[in-house]
Enzyme design. Structure first.
Site, PDB file in Angstrom:
ATOM      1  CD1 TRP A 148      -0.182  -1.415   3.207  1.00  0.00           C
ATOM      2  CD2 TRP A 148       0.487   0.722   3.335  1.00  0.00           C
ATOM      3  NE1 TRP A 148       0.547  -1.267   4.366  1.00  0.00           N
ATOM      4  CE2 TRP A 148       0.957   0.038   4.473  1.00  0.00           C
ATOM      5  CE3 TRP A 148       0.773   2.080   3.217  1.00  0.00           C
ATOM      6  CZ2 TRP A 148       1.707   0.656   5.468  1.00  0.00           C
ATOM      7  CZ3 TRP A 148       1.527   2.705   4.200  1.00  0.00           C
ATOM      8  CH2 TRP A 148       1.983   1.996   5.312  1.00  0.00           C
ATOM      9  CG  ASN A 149       4.971   1.165   1.157  1.00  0.00           C
ATOM     10  OD1 ASN A 149       4.651   0.295   0.359  1.00  0.00           O
ATOM     11  ND2 ASN A 149       6.185   1.235   1.674  1.00  0.00           N
ATOM     12  CE  LYS A 172      -5.099  -8.964  -2.480  1.00  0.00           C
ATOM     13  NZ  LYS A 172      -4.831  -8.011  -1.374  1.00  0.00           N
ATOM     14  N   PRO A 173      -3.452  -5.811  -5.746  1.00  0.00           N
ATOM     15  CG  PRO A 173      -4.961  -4.059  -6.125  1.00  0.00           C
ATOM     16  CD  PRO A 173      -4.636  -5.466  -6.551  1.00  0.00           C
ATOM     17  CB  ALA A 174      -2.196  -3.097  -0.437  1.00  0.00           C
ATOM     18  N   GLY A 225       6.382  -6.740   0.470  1.00  0.00           N
ATOM     19  CA  GLY A 225       5.619  -6.664   1.712  1.00  0.00           C
ATOM     20  C   GLY A 225       6.451  -7.136   2.889  1.00  0.00           C
ATOM     21  CB  SER A 226       5.431  -8.125   6.284  1.00  0.00           C
ATOM     22  OG  SER A 226       4.695  -9.320   6.107  1.00  0.00           O
ATOM     23  CD  GLU A 247      11.142  -4.050  -1.409  1.00  0.00           C
ATOM     24  OE1 GLU A 247      11.371  -4.027  -0.165  1.00  0.00           O
ATOM     25  OE2 GLU A 247      10.376  -3.266  -1.974  1.00  0.00           O
ATOM     26  CG  LEU A 248      10.718 -10.305   1.749  1.00  0.00           C
ATOM     27  CD1 LEU A 248      11.195 -11.619   2.350  1.00  0.00           C
ATOM     28  CD2 LEU A 248       9.239 -10.363   1.409  1.00  0.00           C
ATOM     29  CD  GLU A 380      10.091  -2.317   7.899  1.00  0.00           C
ATOM     30  OE1 GLU A 380      10.436  -1.700   6.875  1.00  0.00           O
ATOM     31  OE2 GLU A 380       9.587  -3.463   7.869  1.00  0.00           O
TER      32      GLU A 380
END
Length: 476
Positions: A148-149, A172-174, A225-226, A247-248, A380
């Site tokens: 989402w960011n 698939k977006p947030a 994401g996470s 990419e975490l 984080e």
């Protein structure tokens, strides 16, 4: 209130489904609704992408490049519209949203050119009767799960190389920020991209994710994401040995050495730490300052932070917008309160403001007297909070910076070429900013070491995960 739809096989679908609300995090108001799709819709999108793959992958590189460039042009022509959508659904200041549109379009422009540079090669055979050819071919259907960011750039950073390589894709977006991705699909439609090549589904992340992971037609998963979710997807991918790009999470250190340009370091820390209200995976999360320049840095940094305006992202004077949701707010506050209880001092900020259940802000915060036992120094935070710790020796700063399971981005400030060369080689991070707080660019490989991910996005390296290598041995 508009109701947006999914984009599957060139058709806008999902009006019959239950819906999810999209909320403006500045005031908590519902600004749109989107379909709550699930496994059935994800499977439809996968089938559409599979059907479109054979024809799309056979197009020339120049043809695929032309489509990507047209989408980029449409984005830039509608920069203000797309920026406003981002600010409404995500909260970031409008000036940052405009910058993200430019950044997002740059990935399409870059990979429009990289499409023409997917080279194979010939290899000498074992004897005069053998010829060996090495081919690069698209991996197939790609499923992209985006955060989402950065709701525009994280889509195009995956869409660009996938389409350039000859793959087809489902996005698939947030759940918090689907409207930007939907608008990007509309731009793809306007650019004339053939049906089924790009698809989008919004809805239940578990159901849609399970469909992606269990369907053998999906040959690659790309996720931002996470780390926790990334590990889950990696485990699920093992059942079919799917290709994955991850990419975490990150926990970026910043080191300010005694010979640093302190003013430059302060401005770098401001631009990195408080961009997007600190809700970026590569923003400076912990700052280590040499004891000789510590007081100067803290004083100048706190003064600069005090000038930041918090408010509505649509206000041109806003520097720091809202926190994306209540969960994000509570994590930030938990980190700050833990630090204060353990002896940290809030030089600036240290508190938040809850408007209602769906809208909250956190004041830009500077913490001193921190230590490695505080949550904020090893988890984080994803918020506008800057903890500062002092150090004495270079080796100490490097050890503190590397003492993390994450390895996405790190920053340091020094005017010494000798020191800087040693530090950049010693830091265990995939992205290093040496006197540069904003290193991201389409032409450079973006990604992390350790638990911060697998693979790279951007640069010539960014297209490789979407390609298979095949060799052909020819007897003559």
């Amino acid at each position: 209130m508009p109701h947006k739809l999914n984009y599957i096989n060139g058709q806008w679908t999902g009006s019959e489904l239950a819906y999810m609300e999209v909320v403006n995090p500045f005031n908590g108001e519902t600004i749109a609704t989107v379909p709550k799709a699930g496994r059935r819709e994800a499977e439809m999108a996968i089938d559409a992408a599979h059907q479109a793959f054979s024809s799309w992958s056979r197009l020339s590189a120049q043809e695929r490049a032309g489509y990507l460039q047209r989408v980029a042009n449409i984005m830039l022509e509608n920069k203000e519209e797309l920026a406003r959508i981002m600010t409404l659904e995500m909260g970031k200041p409008l000036r940052e949203s405009r910058g993200e549109v430019q950044y997002a379009a740059s990935f399409l422009e870059w990979y429009a050119e990289e499409a023409k540079r997917i080279y194979g090669r010939t290899v000498p055979g074992r004897d005069a009767s053998q010829r060996i050819l090495v081919l690069k071919q698209p991996v197939g259907v790609v499923a992209a799960i985006t955060p989402w960011n950065f709701p525009a750039a994280m889509v195009t950073r995956k869409l660009g190389p996938a389409l350039a390589a000859g793959c087809t894709i489902i996005v698939k977006p947030a759940e918090q920020t689907p409207l930007t991705a939907i608008r990007l699909m509309e731009y793809c439609e306007q650019a004339g991209i053939p049906h089924g090549v790009v698809n989008l589904v919004t809805g239940d992340p578990a159901e849609i994710g399970d469909a992606f992971m269990s369907n053998p037609l999906v040959r690659k998963i790309t996720f931002t994401g996470s780390t926790a979710v990334g590990k889950h997807l990696i485990r699920k991918s093992a059942d079919q040995v799917k290709k994955v790009s991850m990419e975490l999470g990150g926990h970026a250190p910043m080191i300010v050495f005694e010979d640093a340009d302190v003013e430059k370091a302060v401005q770098g820390a401001i631009s990195s730490k408080f961009r997007n209200a600190g809700q970026t995976c590569i923003c400076m999360n912990r700052i280590y300052v040499h004891e000789k320049v510590y007081d100067r840095f803290v004083q100048a940094f706190a003064e600069a932070v005090s000038q930041l305006k918090v408010g509505d992202g649509l206000d041109e004077h806003t520097h720091v917008g809202p926190i994306i949701d209540r969960d994000g707010y509570e994590k930030i506050d938990r980190h700050v309160q833990d630090a204060l209880e353990k002896g940290a001092k809030a030089v600036i900020g240290g508190r938040g403001h809850i408007v209602n259940e769906r809208a909250c802000f956190y004041q830009p915060t500077v913490l001193t007297n921190v230590n490695s036992d505080m949550l904020i120094m090893y988890e984080e935070t994803f918020g506008p909070v800057a903890p500062i710790q002092t150090f004495q020796r270079d080796e100490e700063a490097i050890a503190l910076a590397n003492a993390s399971p994450y390895g996405l981005a790190a920053y340091f400030y020094t005017e010494s070429m000798k020191r800087g060369t040693k530090v950049m080689e010693a830091l265990e991070y995939g992205i290093i900013g040496w006197n540069d707080a904003l290193p991201s660019t389409a032409q450079a490989p973006f990604g992390g070491m350790k638990e911060s991910g697998i693979g790279r996005e951007g640069g010539s390296e960014g297209i490789e995960p979407y390609l298979e290598t095949k060799y052909v041995s020819v007897g003559i």
